[in-house]
Design a protein around this motif. Structure first.
Motif: not given
Length: 816
Positions: A204-213
């Protein structure tokens, strides 16, 4: 008659071409031999190791930051370098080597520092640097029977592209045939050095996520992966990756770095945040094999649930990641007071209550130069949350007094040893790839706001981008990412050759260029100090040395904003020139001025209780830590004796007061800053548990008050100091549809496309006007009420007008 088989006849053309080519190559070889030939197969002196981007490698007691070439003698006899050459071009004799020897089985390191690289005293060097995708050769010259010299190639090594950060291209065994990317081992056996493994990757890349990654870490076969979540460099003692990871929003966790109190003096009054700051997840991983080889670090930043947090909507975000010891170690951390401070306090050498100027020798955050630079990995996410840059670079603390503030400013350095010598042009709309950038703390709005007021003037300014900064995953406040003045800045903004520029800081130091060229600026200072500038001929000669409009724009700006911490021939000023003229514009070889360090504007250091900032007389007034005001300090006393200078200064000051600093203009820009309000408030709350600075609202209100009232005080002061006798009258320029043309008034071009424009000028000097027609139109005439044309006539495009009272001026255009 003999016949040939069909198969042979079919192959005959190819055979004939091959034979002809062989004969041609043979003939070429016989001719070429007098210039170049291969050494007969034997064990020659060889190129053993090449460093394209050194990461502070120790060589012979010195720390190398430059490229280097290691030679190795695989023979049983001592070899002299006399008559040998190194090169990275087709000129095999580019760099002759000195008459030194290499013993049997010994190594010799030579800096490849280029023309301007730093080389420790006593170390060998060559005048070129190394790069990927090039060939380095070692040759010697021999005289042949014809009496001409020929180059004998002893060794040649091609450096491939995609070199890993911190890796050298080296023989896996000294003198061996196999090359690999390895850890540096200058002066020691290569077989003892470690290989550089392939970096691990994240699913998974660096980014903004709404939930757990949830993610996996992938690495090469035969390796294991260790990772960290606190920004530290992973080692074999770090957690071992054994399956997928699930990353949650860590914002509720206790602070690791924001809770520190050793980032300023003990008696500063600073208090860390009283609740956990917002956090991102920083994941770092390294792959290891059984032989002890390792990869470089893979780093990613994950922002989880940030849609639910205040202060980040539509904000650019910058993530800084570095091993905590680089910033917070008592011995080596550049963000903290450090052990020396603690020891000095215990010994009574320093004590609470001392001004910051007495503590610079005792605090880590006042370290400067190369010893104060630490590696950092940065990731920039633009306002749409797209990652537009991710790279390793160097970081230093920047500033003077501001170094002891809790929220410190930084300088960022792109260098080849970190993987790239520039930052991609993603931060501003300039298209410039900068080698350095400034990351200014957001504690003072005024230090960057003034740039937007004078961006169309002849003094250089710095563009900036506000961003929310995270340090090792913890929110570190709002910052302004800014251009840094450099040769690349000059090349990008003024279309001049970067290697043809001289940039001088504080009138004493060469910021960019050759140090010996400071003599060029000293020559200007001597001319200003010793010549009679009242003499028209002398003044005209001065105008060939400095751009007077740039100087006056710089002066007018600093006087108007009441900057108390700069001098035109002193501190907090940058000047530049092209070394040889390139054009008739900014590349004409004259010195020009650059706005720099505006922290102490609005009359800082004066008695603001007695005289508010907007009423401060910054023509002759000065702060408590300065002896002279602008007009009393060099070179103004000499320049004020020249009437041409006085006229140009007065008209420029009024131009800028009427346009750049016009209250309506300033007010509109302040209103545009409203978008930053939520970002700045979040940053203020991060650093002001015990208030250290004014809020964003308080700072914008201060600017509002200053500019709303500044003109009514500073313009009469201009008249007083320049001995103006005439009245202050209105000049109104009638509106001109933009499809027809425009008007230039002295140094400004007011917007006349919709309404009339009115400004105020003293009648002592006539004003200059120029009519500029649009395509398909032509200028017809001037129509003037209460003014007299004193140069040109009503049908000339360029005129001078003496104002007798309130004056209206109309430019008439018509279709061709």
């Amino acid at each position: 008659m003999k016949t040939f088989s069909p198969r042979f006849r079919k192959a005959l053309p190819v055979l004939l071409i091959t034979a002809a080519l062989a004969l041609s190559l043979s003939a070429w070889g016989l001719w070429k031999y007098r210039f170049f030939r291969l050494e007969a197969p034997r064990k020659p002196l060889c190129i053993n190791e090449l460093s394209v981007s050194s990461l502070a490698t120790q060589v012979g007691g010195s720390t190398i930051y430059e490229d280097y070439i290691e030679l190795y003698n695989p023979n049983n006899n001592t070899i002299s370098l006399d008559g040998l050459y190194l090169s990275d071009t087709s000129d095999y004799t580019l760099a002759p080597l000195p008459d030194v020897t290499i013993g049997p089985g010994a190594h010799l390191c030579i800096y490849a520092a280029g023309q301007d690289g730093s080389v420790p005293e006593g170390q060998l060097s060559v005048p070129f640097s190394l790069s990927e995708n090039e060939t380095v050769s070692l040759t010697r010259l021999e005289e042949n029977t014809a009496g001409t010299a020929s180059a004998v190639l002893l060794d040649t090594v091609y450096i491939p592209d995609s070199m890993k950060i911190g890796a050298v291209y080296a023989r896996t065994e000294d003198g061996g045939e196999i090359f690999a990317q390895m850890r540096p081992s200058p002066g020691t056996a290569n077989q003892e050095a470690a290989l550089v493994l392939e970096d691990p990757t994240f699913s998974q890349p660096s980014d903004f996520y709404e939930d757990a990654v949830s993610l996996q870490i992938n690495s090469s076969s035969g390796t294991t992966v260790h990772y960290t979540l606190d920004g530290s460099d992973p080692t074999t003692d770090s957690p071992l990756y054994s399956g997928s990871l699930t990353l949650m929003d860590p914002s509720s966790h206790s602070d690791r770095y924001a809770s520190r109190t050793d980032i300023t003096e003990e008696d500063s009054g600073y208090l860390p945040p009283d609740s956990p700051v917002d956090k991102a997840v920083v994941l770092r991983a390294v792959a290891f094999d059984a032989a002890g080889n390792s990869s470089n670090i893979t780093t990613a930043t994950y922002f989880i649930d940030f849609d639910q947090k205040d202060g980040y909507e539509n904000a650019a975000v910058l993530s800084l990641v570095t091993d905590p010891d680089n910033l917070f170690s008592s011995e080596t951390g550049i963000y903290v007071r450090g052990a020396l401070y603690d020891d000095a306090m215990e010994a009574g050498l320093i004590y609470n209550g001392l001004p910051w100027t007495y503590l610079t020798e005792y605090t880590n955050y006042y370290l400067e130069g190369a010893e104060a630079e630490r590696p950092v990995y940065i990731q920039f996410f633009d306002a749409s949350r797209e990652e537009t840059l991710a790279q390793d670079c160097g970081i230093r603390i920047r500033g003077n007094e501001s170094r002891h503030f809790p929220q410190k400013s930084f300088s960022l350095y792109a260098r080849s040893r970190y993987g790239s010598s520039s930052f991609s042009p993603v931060f501003f709309d300039t298209g410039i790839s900068y080698p350095n950038l400034i990351l200014n703390s957001g504690r003072q709005l005024k230090k960057i706001f003034f740039f937007s007021l004078v961006e169309d003037r002849d003094t250089a300014i710095q563009q900036y981008t506000p961003c929310q900064v995270f340090l090792n995953g913890e929110y570190w406040g709002m910052y302004y990412l800014m251009e840094k003045y450099s040769s690349e800045y000059l090349a990008g903004h003024y279309d001049v050759a970067p290697d043809n520029t001289l940039l001088v800081k504080d009138t004493r130091y060469v910021e960019n260029g050759s140090p010996q060229d400071i003599a060029r600026y000293k020559e200007l200072r001597t001319f200003l100090a010793e010549q009679n500038l009242a003499d028209p001929d002398v003044y005209q000669e001065l105008l060939t040395k400095m751009d007077m409009q740039s100087f006056i724009d710089w002066m007018c700006t600093n006087i108007y904003i009441a900057n108390t911490d700069t001098k035109p021939l002193g501190g907090n000023v940058l000047t530049w020139q092209t070394l040889t003229p390139e054009n008739d514009a900014e590349g004409d070889g004259r010195f020009r001025w650059m706005l720099y360090d505006l922290d102490d504007s609005l009359a800082v250091g004066t008695d603001l209780a007695a005289t508010p900032a907007y009423a401060f007389d910054s023509f002759t007034g000065h702060s408590a830590y300065s002896e002279l005001g602008f007009l009393d300090d060099d070179p103004l006393p000499a320049l004020m004796k020249n009437e041409d200078f006085r006229r140009q200064f007065v008209l420029t000051f009024l131009d800028m007061a009427n346009e750049s600093f016009r209250w309506e203009h300033v007010k509109a820009l302040l209103e545009n800053l409203e978008e930053q309000h939520a970002w700045a408030d979040t940053g203020w709350m991060r650093w002001n548990t015990a208030p250290q600075t004014g809020t964003f609202e308080e700072q914008t209100a201060e600017l509002h008050t200053f500019f709303e009232h500044r003109a009514e005080y500073i313009i009469p002061m201009l008249a007083e100091h320049f001995g103006l006798q005439g009245p202050l009258v209105d000049i109104t320029l009638s509106s001109v549809p933009d499809k027809q043309g425009s008007i230039k008034l002295n140094t400004i071009s007011p917007d006349l496309s919709e309404t009339d424009w009115t400004g105020q000028y003293y009648t002592d000097y006539p004003v200059s006007l120029q009519a500029l027609h649009a395509k398909g139109y032509r200028f017809v005439r001037w129509e003037i009420e209460n003014g007299e044309i004193v140069s040109g006539d009503s049908e000339h495009k360029k005129i001078e007008v003496q104002l007798n009272a309130d004056t209206r001026i109309t430019a008439v255009f018509e279709k061709k």
